[in-house]
Design a protein around this motif. Structure first.
Motif, PDB file in Angstrom:
ATOM      1  N   TYR A  72       0.835  -1.197   0.000  1.00 45.80           N
ATOM      2  CA  TYR A  72       0.000   0.000   0.000  1.00 45.80           C
ATOM      3  C   TYR A  72       0.876   1.256   0.000  1.00 45.80           C
ATOM      4  CZ  TYR A  72      -3.897  -3.078   1.033  1.00 45.80           C
ATOM      5  OH  TYR A  72      -4.843  -4.065   0.971  1.00 45.80           O
ATOM      6  N   SER A  73       1.860   1.269  -0.875  1.00 46.42           N
ATOM      7  CA  SER A  73       2.830   2.375  -0.869  1.00 46.42           C
ATOM      8  C   SER A  73       2.184   3.723  -1.157  1.00 46.42           C
ATOM      9  CB  SER A  73       3.968   2.102  -1.849  1.00 46.42           C
ATOM     10  OG  SER A  73       3.461   1.948  -3.158  1.00 46.42           O
ATOM     11  N   GLN A  74       1.035   3.748  -1.816  1.00 51.64           N
ATOM     12  CA  GLN A  74       0.359   5.013  -2.068  1.00 51.64           C
ATOM     13  C   GLN A  74      -0.082   5.676  -0.752  1.00 51.64           C
ATOM     14  OE1 GLN A  74      -0.943   2.001  -2.595  1.00 51.64           O
ATOM     15  NE2 GLN A  74      -3.188   1.992  -2.587  1.00 51.64           N
ATOM     16  N   TYR A  75      -0.165   4.896   0.316  1.00 53.79           N
ATOM     17  CA  TYR A  75      -0.577   5.431   1.622  1.00 53.79           C
ATOM     18  C   TYR A  75       0.591   5.766   2.549  1.00 53.79           C
ATOM     19  CZ  TYR A  75      -5.497   4.276   0.888  1.00 53.79           C
ATOM     20  OH  TYR A  75      -6.785   4.228   0.420  1.00 53.79           O
ATOM     21  N   MET A 111      -7.463   9.465  13.444  1.00 49.58           N
ATOM     22  CA  MET A 111      -7.096   8.480  12.428  1.00 49.58           C
ATOM     23  C   MET A 111      -8.188   8.341  11.373  1.00 49.58           C
ATOM     24  SD  MET A 111      -7.669   5.062  11.371  1.00 49.58           S
ATOM     25  CE  MET A 111      -8.326   4.170  12.761  1.00 49.58           C
ATOM     26  N   VAL A 112      -9.437   8.253  11.787  1.00 52.01           N
ATOM     27  CA  VAL A 112     -10.545   8.100  10.846  1.00 52.01           C
ATOM     28  C   VAL A 112     -10.635   9.326   9.938  1.00 52.01           C
ATOM     29  CG1 VAL A 112     -13.063   7.921  10.656  1.00 52.01           C
ATOM     30  CG2 VAL A 112     -11.835   6.506  12.318  1.00 52.01           C
ATOM     31  N   GLY A 113     -10.539  10.507  10.520  1.00 54.72           N
ATOM     32  CA  GLY A 113     -10.573  11.736   9.720  1.00 54.72           C
ATOM     33  C   GLY A 113      -9.392  11.833   8.768  1.00 54.72           C
ATOM     34  N   ALA A 118      -7.184  11.188   3.187  1.00 50.56           N
ATOM     35  CA  ALA A 118      -6.266  10.461   2.302  1.00 50.56           C
ATOM     36  C   ALA A 118      -7.009   9.739   1.187  1.00 50.56           C
ATOM     37  CB  ALA A 118      -5.437   9.456   3.121  1.00 50.56           C
ATOM     38  N   ASP A 119      -8.070   8.996   1.535  1.00 54.28           N
ATOM     39  CA  ASP A 119      -8.848   8.276   0.517  1.00 54.28           C
ATOM     40  C   ASP A 119      -9.510   9.238  -0.462  1.00 54.28           C
ATOM     41  OD1 ASP A 119      -8.315   5.646   1.269  1.00 54.28           O
ATOM     42  OD2 ASP A 119      -9.976   5.588   2.704  1.00 54.28           O
ATOM     43  N   SER A 120     -10.012  10.358   0.057  1.00 55.52           N
ATOM     44  CA  SER A 120     -10.653  11.349  -0.815  1.00 55.52           C
ATOM     45  C   SER A 120      -9.642  11.966  -1.771  1.00 55.52           C
ATOM     46  CB  SER A 120     -11.320  12.441   0.022  1.00 55.52           C
ATOM     47  OG  SER A 120     -12.359  11.906   0.809  1.00 55.52           O
TER      48      SER A 120
END
Length: 160
Positions: A72-75, A111-113, A118-120
């Motif tokens: 998951y290197s994009q993260y 963390m959730v926020g 990040a996902d957005s």
């Protein structure tokens, strides 16, 4: 502030344990391009035991390395910041107010926020929204496990 060797060694062990636990207990979530793992338990434990600075180091370093080796290197850089802040907030709130429940809940929300952002950014706002429940579940389970371990070892590990 002088940091003692015991705290530094424990931080190094917890950083490594974050990666091992996160890699061992992992469930992929395809619609979010992420996963559920137990790394949060170790990150939150580090914040409670070691405070904000080392909590940031364990969270950020552990999250970064876990993403790097698990595909998951994009993260990676998002995890450096998000999990780093998770450990920092947990340690800061606990050391300031002495209430682990407050520290854990606020840290999980950070963390959730952070992963919503990040996902957005990486994919879409819909992906960010879809990740909220799974990230919340991961954080709550991690907080519960971290709290249980903290209560058990807090009395047995003299850090000062």
């Amino acid at each position: 502030m002088k940091m003692n060797l015991r705290k530094l060694l424990l931080a190094a062990i917890l950083l490594a344990l974050t990666v091992v636990v996160g890699q061992t207990f992992i469930i992929g979530i395809p619609w979010t391009h992420g996963n559920i793992n137990l790394s949060d338990a170790v990150i939150l434990l580090a914040g409670l035991l070691l405070g904000p600075k080392l909590g940031f180091l364990v969270g950020g370093g552990g999250g970064f390395l876990l993403d790097l080796i698990s595909g998951y290197s994009q993260y990676m850089f998002f995890s450096l910041i998000v999990h780093g802040l998770e450990g920092l907030v947990c340690g800061w709130l606990f050391f300031k107010y002495g209430r682990s429940s407050l520290a854990l809940i606020c840290s999980v929300l950070v963390m959730v926020g952070g992963y919503f952002i990040a996902d957005s950014f990486l994919y879409s706002m819909v992906t960010g929204i879809l990740g909220v429940p799974t990230n919340l579940l991961q954080g709550l389970i991690g907080g519960l496990v971290g709290q249980i371990i903290f209560v058990k070892i807090n009395k047995k590990v003299p850090l000062n």
